[in-house]
Design a protein around this motif. Structure first.
Motif, PDB file in Angstrom:
ATOM      1  N   ASP A 156       0.841  -1.200   0.000  1.00 55.49           N
ATOM      2  CA  ASP A 156       0.000   0.000   0.000  1.00 55.49           C
ATOM      3  C   ASP A 156       0.875   1.247   0.000  1.00 55.49           C
ATOM      4  N   LEU A 157       0.380   2.298  -0.636  1.00 52.62           N
ATOM      5  CA  LEU A 157       1.092   3.569  -0.690  1.00 52.62           C
ATOM      6  C   LEU A 157       0.511   4.537   0.327  1.00 52.62           C
ATOM      7  N   TYR A 158       1.387   5.255   1.022  1.00 52.54           N
ATOM      8  CA  TYR A 158       0.977   6.301   1.956  1.00 52.54           C
ATOM      9  C   TYR A 158       1.655   7.597   1.546  1.00 52.54           C
ATOM     10  N   LEU A 159       0.888   8.676   1.550  1.00 51.91           N
ATOM     11  CA  LEU A 159       1.377   9.971   1.104  1.00 51.91           C
ATOM     12  C   LEU A 159       1.044  11.024   2.152  1.00 51.91           C
ATOM     13  N   ALA A 160       2.069  11.746   2.619  1.00 49.54           N
ATOM     14  CA  ALA A 160       1.865  12.869   3.527  1.00 49.54           C
ATOM     15  C   ALA A 160       1.595  14.124   2.708  1.00 49.54           C
ATOM     16  N   VAL A 161       0.509  14.828   3.066  1.00 52.36           N
ATOM     17  CA  VAL A 161       0.076  16.023   2.331  1.00 52.36           C
ATOM     18  C   VAL A 161      -0.114  17.153   3.336  1.00 52.36           C
ATOM     19  N   GLN A 162       0.439  18.321   3.026  1.00 51.44           N
ATOM     20  CA  GLN A 162       0.294  19.473   3.911  1.00 51.44           C
ATOM     21  C   GLN A 162      -0.468  20.601   3.235  1.00 51.44           C
ATOM     22  N   ASP A 163      -1.060  21.447   4.048  1.00 48.91           N
ATOM     23  CA  ASP A 163      -1.561  22.732   3.568  1.00 48.91           C
ATOM     24  C   ASP A 163      -0.383  23.695   3.496  1.00 48.91           C
ATOM     25  N   LEU A 164      -0.232  24.388   2.373  1.00 48.38           N
ATOM     26  CA  LEU A 164       0.827  25.373   2.232  1.00 48.38           C
ATOM     27  C   LEU A 164       0.219  26.677   1.745  1.00 48.38           C
TER      28      LEU A 164
END
Length: 568
Positions: A156-164
């Motif tokens: 499985d793929l995990y992706l960290a995403v932030q608000d910028l």
């Protein structure tokens, strides 16, 4: 000419985007250009000390510019930047980008692509983009989604995403992790609030433990985090100076309650806490680079901790964190995920604008799939955005998944066995790596035998010291250096005090004894263009040699055509 070609006033938007990294100067017997021993109080009250310089690698070689892309570099499409990646169990690399078309047709603030093959023979397929990947937690008119870290675990793929923050890119208040069970085509998150907020741990970079996280020694997934922002903010807002560490079970990457944060060391054993407020940095570095620049309005006084990547180089049993500043790469190495981390492999790419054959980049990563079997060769990924001044407007040469070669040689004790031989130029020994304070054009030309040429160290920075030299993967005897100058310009090209010769032993640069120079070196432009100065000194040993001195002229740089080293 040098000035008309590269000393160009930058666009007003330059300060808005992060670009390449400037390595810090190696310590020598007289000190370095930038102090690395300052520190500050952490949130827990502990004194944070800057990472010391590393002597783990005897040579580090980084190509001056990107040579490989996906699928190919040079099509001048706005593919995107950042590109955190992971090596999946299907043998492909999956990478996430920001602000581009990726390998599709429409521009989005975020997307994911599958990259197959190996450098030189890469293929790319678009998997998802836009609203199919995560969400903006703040007001959509104020924030973008930006990918910061990626990992593959159990397929499985995990992706960290932030608000910028839009516009300034100087505020990253929230972040979460999304998951794909179908190799990036669709992404899910059951969160009703972000996993991280209040600008704490909001730039999440997963530790790259190889294919499907297989090299993790304990089955955990590890993630590094930055507070405040993904890089220097260019204004009074807090800049990231600390790198934090967390780990979680492989089955609980999206479960915030399962994350445990590094809270210090107890007798050599790391302590872990469920409380984010109990975290302590595994790496601290608050020193600054490019504190004094020449062009008005140019970005300056840059912090060195930024969103990049951490990879485990299994053959070398070393962890490598690839950071950067606007003009440099700032790298660190450690024997464990929590350290002790040391600063290494600096590389200065100089002031903007760059050229295709010499440029730094931001969001630096080393995809584990591209590390050689012996761990000594790899491909470094980084990006350049023309909107920041790195390239002229409309030039997207490296605004893609762009790669350059990098090689590392661990330092091992050796006994010098070279005998006196006036015809053996040690600058041409196998494994020789040129080193310098900065290069204007990125050309390591000064051991090719051609004395009628020029490289110089102009980088639009007012720097007190310049040097030119070599590092070797083994130790040599030597007692002579022949330095041939490059071009003398009206504003620099010479050493402003008598240059010294230094050799490196055990990672420390030390002045030689008994130095004599023929002819006498003028500390002005009278040193002349393509003139040779021979430095004789007491026989010594080392795995590096350099000519070093105060930077000359109003632009504070030196020049070189050739540098030879001998044991006579």
């Amino acid at each position: 000419m040098r000035k008309s070609r590269l000393l160009i006033t930058l666009a007003a938007g330059m300060a808005v985007v992060t670009m390449a990294t400037v390595p810090a100067v190696q310590a020598d017997s007289t000190g370095a250009d930038h102090a690395r021993d300052s520190g500050r109080e952490t949130a827990t009250g502990a004194k944070a000390v800057n990472a010391p310089e590393s002597g783990y690698f005897s040579t580090v070689n980084i190509d001056p510019g990107a040579t490989v892309g996906a699928p190919a570099i040079g099509d001048n499409k706005e593919h995107g930047d950042l590109w955190p990646s992971c090596w999946s169990n299907d043998d492909n690399v999956y990478a996430a980008y920001g602000d581009g078309v990726g390998f599709g047709d429409s521009w989005q603030d975020i997307g994911v692509a599958r990259i197959g093959g190996t450098p030189g023979n890469l293929t790319s397929v678009q998997r998802a983009s836009g609203d199919g990947i995560g969400r903006v937690w703040g007001a959509p008119q104020d924030y973008y989604r930006k990918p910061t870290g990626m990992v593959c675990v159990n397929g499985d793929l995990y992706l960290a995403v932030q608000d910028l923050k839009k516009g300034t890119l100087d505020n990253a208040p929230r972040a979460t992790v999304v998951k794909s069970a179908d190799k990036g085509a669709t992404w899910t998150s059951d969160k009703v609030e972000p996993m991280f907020s209040d600008q704490k741990f909001t730039t999440v970079m997963f530790l790259d433990y190889g294919k499907d996280n297989a090299n993790s020694p304990d089955g955990y997934v590890y993630a590094y985090g930055l507070d405040y922002n993904w890089r220097d903010t260019f204004d009074p807002d807090p800049d990231p100076t600390d790198v934090y560490l967390a780990r979680m079970p492989a089955t609980s990457v999206m479960d915030r309650s399962a994350w445990r944060f590094y809270a210090g060391d107890s007798g050599g054993t790391p302590r872990w806490s469920s409380s984010l407020d109990q975290r302590v940095p595994v790496l601290h570095d608050d020193h600054r680079v490019y504190q004094n620049v020449g062009t008005p309005g140019r970005v300056r006084d840059l912090s060195v901790i930024s969103q990049g990547g951490v990879v485990y180089d299994k053959p070398l049993k070393r962890y490598i964190y690839t950071s950067w500043t606007e003009y440099t790469y700032e790298f660190y190495e450690a024997p464990s995920p929590w350290g002790p981390w040391k600063h290494c492999t600096p590389k200065d790419f100089g002031g903007y604008p760059w050229i295709h054959t010499k440029h730094g980049g931001y969001a630096t990563t080393i995809p584990s799939k591209y590390i050689s079997a012996d761990g000594k060769s790899m491909w470094l990924q980084s990006n350049v955005c023309p909107c920041g001044g790195g390239y002229p407007a409309g030039d997207f040469w490296a605004y893609t998944f762009s790669l350059r070669k990098m090689s590392l040689t661990p330092s091992v004790p050796t006994t010098p066995d070279n005998t006196a031989d006036g015809s053996r130029n040690l600058a041409r020994e196998p494994g020789t790596v040129p080193v310098e304070r900065a290069t204007h054009f990125g050309r390591a030309i000064y051991n090719d035998g051609d004395k009628a040429q020029n490289e110089d160290g102009w980088n639009d920075e007012r720097k007190p010291t310049s040097w030119w030299g070599y590092t070797w993967p083994r130790t040599y005897r030597l007692n002579q250096v022949a330095y041939t100058t490059g071009t003398m310009f009206g504003d620099g090209g010479w050493f402003s005090d008598p240059p010294r010769i230094q050799v490196r032993r055990d990672g420390v640069w030390t002045d030689v004894t008994g130095r004599r120079v023929t002819p006498s070196y003028p500390t002005s432009s009278a040193a002349g263009t393509n003139q040779t100065y021979v430095f004789d000194f007491d026989t010594t040993t080392g795995d590096g040699v350099r000519v070093i001195g105060a930077s000359g002229g109003t632009q504070t740089f030196t020049s070189i055509a050739e540098l030879a080293a001998y044991y006579r």
